[in-house]
Design a protein around this motif. Structure first.
Motif, short mmCIF file in Angstrom:
data_model
loop_
_atom_site.label_atom_id
_atom_site.label_comp_id
_atom_site.label_asym_id
_atom_site.label_seq_id
_atom_site.Cartn_x
_atom_site.Cartn_y
_atom_site.Cartn_z
N PHE A 93 -19.55 -19.65 -28.25
CA PHE A 93 -18.30 -18.96 -27.93
C PHE A 93 -18.14 -17.70 -28.77
N THR A 101 -20.71 -14.97 -27.65
CA THR A 101 -20.35 -14.45 -26.33
C THR A 101 -19.07 -13.62 -26.41
N GLY A 102 -18.09 -14.13 -27.14
CA GLY A 102 -16.84 -13.41 -27.28
C GLY A 102 -17.02 -12.06 -27.96
N ASN A 119 -16.20 -8.49 -26.36
CA ASN A 119 -15.23 -7.61 -27.03
C ASN A 119 -15.83 -6.24 -27.33
N PHE A 140 -8.92 -15.66 -19.37
CA PHE A 140 -8.71 -16.73 -20.35
C PHE A 140 -8.80 -18.10 -19.70
N PHE A 184 -12.52 -18.58 -19.06
CA PHE A 184 -13.42 -18.50 -20.22
C PHE A 184 -13.21 -19.64 -21.22
N LEU A 185 -11.98 -19.86 -21.64
CA LEU A 185 -11.70 -20.83 -22.72
C LEU A 185 -12.09 -22.27 -22.38
N TRP A 245 -9.21 -16.81 -32.13
CA TRP A 245 -10.45 -16.23 -32.65
C TRP A 245 -10.87 -15.03 -31.80
N PHE A 246 -10.88 -15.23 -30.48
CA PHE A 246 -11.28 -14.17 -29.55
C PHE A 246 -10.36 -12.96 -29.69
N ASP A 247 -9.06 -13.21 -29.81
CA ASP A 247 -8.09 -12.13 -29.91
C ASP A 247 -8.23 -11.36 -31.23
N GLY A 281 -11.37 -9.29 -31.13
CA GLY A 281 -11.16 -8.15 -30.23
C GLY A 281 -10.27 -7.09 -30.85
#
Length: 208
Positions: free
Chosen positions: A9, A12-13, A17, A130, A133-134, A154-156, A159
């Protein structure tokens, strides 16, 4: 959620981003047109807006999981095929430049922040992403709400940090890259390959 899933994750994230999208283009436009500070503020606004989608995903997916594990598996499959669809569309895209608004109206820091929030919140593609993906990285064993919240946060955060770096260092370069057909073509292909690979991986792993 396994450690292997988390690192998959995270990688990939990060790659997603780093791929220029509407949010990054907005930050570039703000940074190049009104200065680095405006770009950073817009990045923070976009990051804040993203939390609305994260909380919506936490509530929606948690309710779905609580009611039906089968429905959640169906959502995962739909999400996987949606990611593959996005990937294929990116690969066959004939886009040769990224559209950056050359002149944005100069605004105060407070207005820039809230414009960044609205830019993200009012984009339905973010919500769909989201939801697709999540779920691919969580397990229905354990606290699913916390898993979704942790991964979304984490992704946010990653990013937002990427967008801040863009605002600080690459505003001018970003404008130049956006007009480079070769760069645009390859960034679309790389994004497409990442999304297709992720979608296929999820679809195959779900059958095991």
């Amino acid at each position: 959620m396994s450690i292997e899933n988390f690192w998959m994750f995270a990688l990939t994230g990060l790659l997603l981003n780093l791929t220029p999208g509407n949010d990054m283009l907005y930050v570039i436009a703000r940074s190049s047109g009104q200065g680095t500070k405006a770009g950073v503020i817009s990045a923070l606004g976009i990051g804040a807006g993203c939390f609305i989608h994260i909380f919506a995903a936490v509530i929606g997916l948690s309710v779905l999981i609580a009611r039906s594990a089968l429905a959640f598996e169906i959502i995962k499959y739909i999400g996987a095929f949606y990611l593959i669809y996005l990937g294929l569309r990116a690969i066959i895209s004939k886009k040769r430049f990224l559209s950056i608004q050359p002149q944005l109206e100069k605004l105060s820091g407070n207005k820039i922040f809230w414009q960044g929030v609205l830019t993200n919140v009012l984009n339905p593609k973010v919500a769909l992403f989201f939801l697709a993906f999540l779920p691919q990285f969580i397990t229905i064993k354990g606290n699913t709400s916390m898993q979704i919240l942790f991964l979304g946060t984490w992704f946010d955060v990653v990013g937002t940090l990427v967008n801040i770096i863009v605002a600080l260092l690459f505003g001018k370069i970003g404008v130049w890259l956006s007009k480079s057909p070769r760069f645009v073509k390859w960034q679309e292909r790389i994004t497409g390959i990442i999304l297709i690979g992720l979608g296929i991986r999820v679809a195959l792993s779900s059958k095991k």
